[in-house]
Design a protein around this motif. Sequence first.
Motif, short mmCIF file in Angstrom:
data_model
loop_
_atom_site.label_atom_id
_atom_site.label_comp_id
_atom_site.label_asym_id
_atom_site.label_seq_id
_atom_site.Cartn_x
_atom_site.Cartn_y
_atom_site.Cartn_z
N GLU A 108 0.82 -1.20 0.00
CA GLU A 108 0.00 0.00 0.00
C GLU A 108 0.86 1.26 0.00
O GLU A 108 0.56 2.22 -0.70
CB GLU A 108 -0.94 0.01 1.21
CG GLU A 108 -2.01 -1.04 1.17
CD GLU A 108 -1.56 -2.36 1.75
OE1 GLU A 108 -0.40 -2.46 2.18
OE2 GLU A 108 -2.38 -3.31 1.75
N VAL B 245 -6.05 2.00 3.41
CA VAL B 245 -6.16 1.61 4.82
C VAL B 245 -7.43 0.79 5.04
O VAL B 245 -7.41 -0.24 5.71
CB VAL B 245 -6.12 2.85 5.73
CG1 VAL B 245 -6.57 2.52 7.14
CG2 VAL B 245 -4.72 3.44 5.76
N LEU B 246 -8.55 1.24 4.46
CA LEU B 246 -9.80 0.50 4.63
C LEU B 246 -9.73 -0.88 3.98
O LEU B 246 -10.16 -1.87 4.57
CB LEU B 246 -10.96 1.30 4.04
CG LEU B 246 -11.33 2.57 4.81
CD1 LEU B 246 -12.42 3.34 4.06
CD2 LEU B 246 -11.77 2.25 6.22
N GLY C 113 -7.01 -2.58 3.44
CA GLY C 113 -6.06 -3.35 4.23
C GLY C 113 -6.70 -3.94 5.47
O GLY C 113 -6.47 -5.11 5.82
N MET C 114 -7.54 -3.14 6.15
CA MET C 114 -8.23 -3.65 7.33
C MET C 114 -9.23 -4.75 6.95
O MET C 114 -9.38 -5.73 7.67
CB MET C 114 -8.95 -2.52 8.05
CG MET C 114 -8.01 -1.61 8.80
SD MET C 114 -8.84 -0.47 9.91
CE MET C 114 -9.85 0.48 8.83
N LEU C 115 -9.88 -4.60 5.82
CA LEU C 115 -10.81 -5.62 5.35
C LEU C 115 -10.09 -6.92 5.02
O LEU C 115 -10.55 -8.00 5.37
CB LEU C 115 -11.57 -5.11 4.12
CG LEU C 115 -12.66 -6.01 3.58
CD1 LEU C 115 -13.79 -6.12 4.59
CD2 LEU C 115 -13.17 -5.45 2.26
N SER C 116 -8.92 -6.81 4.40
CA SER C 116 -8.18 -8.03 4.07
C SER C 116 -7.64 -8.71 5.33
O SER C 116 -7.59 -9.94 5.39
CB SER C 116 -7.03 -7.71 3.10
OG SER C 116 -6.07 -6.90 3.73
N VAL C 117 -7.25 -7.95 6.33
CA VAL C 117 -6.82 -8.55 7.59
C VAL C 117 -7.98 -9.26 8.27
O VAL C 117 -7.82 -10.35 8.83
CB VAL C 117 -6.20 -7.48 8.52
CG1 VAL C 117 -6.03 -7.99 9.93
CG2 VAL C 117 -4.87 -7.02 7.98
N ALA C 118 -9.18 -8.67 8.20
CA ALA C 118 -10.36 -9.32 8.79
C ALA C 118 -10.65 -10.64 8.08
O ALA C 118 -10.97 -11.64 8.72
CB ALA C 118 -11.56 -8.39 8.72
N LYS D 85 -8.46 -12.45 6.54
CA LYS D 85 -7.37 -13.37 6.87
C LYS D 85 -7.57 -13.99 8.26
O LYS D 85 -7.22 -15.15 8.49
CB LYS D 85 -6.04 -12.62 6.81
CG LYS D 85 -4.83 -13.50 6.92
CD LYS D 85 -3.56 -12.68 6.73
CE LYS D 85 -2.34 -13.56 6.80
NZ LYS D 85 -1.11 -12.80 6.61
#
Length: 69
Positions: free
Chosen positions: A3, A36-37, A39-44, A46
């Motif tokens: 990112e 950032v949004l 990235g947070m969605l992809s971490v969730a 994962k």
Amino acid sequence: MFELIFILVFGATLLVTGVTMVTVIAGVAFSLVVMVLLGMLSVAFKLLPWLIVIAIGIWFFKNHVAQSR
């Protein structure tokens, strides 16, 4: 990390094409928010299997272990 590289390349591309500094800052800020949004969605996504395991563990504890005490 991807990112950050994307945002730097995006900002450099806007500067090279002759866009004003205000629009470069606005474009970089908007792309930073989107990255950032996402990235947070992809971490969730994962962590989703672990969250399901934790939810099943809490449900099992509340319905089976806690009642026997």
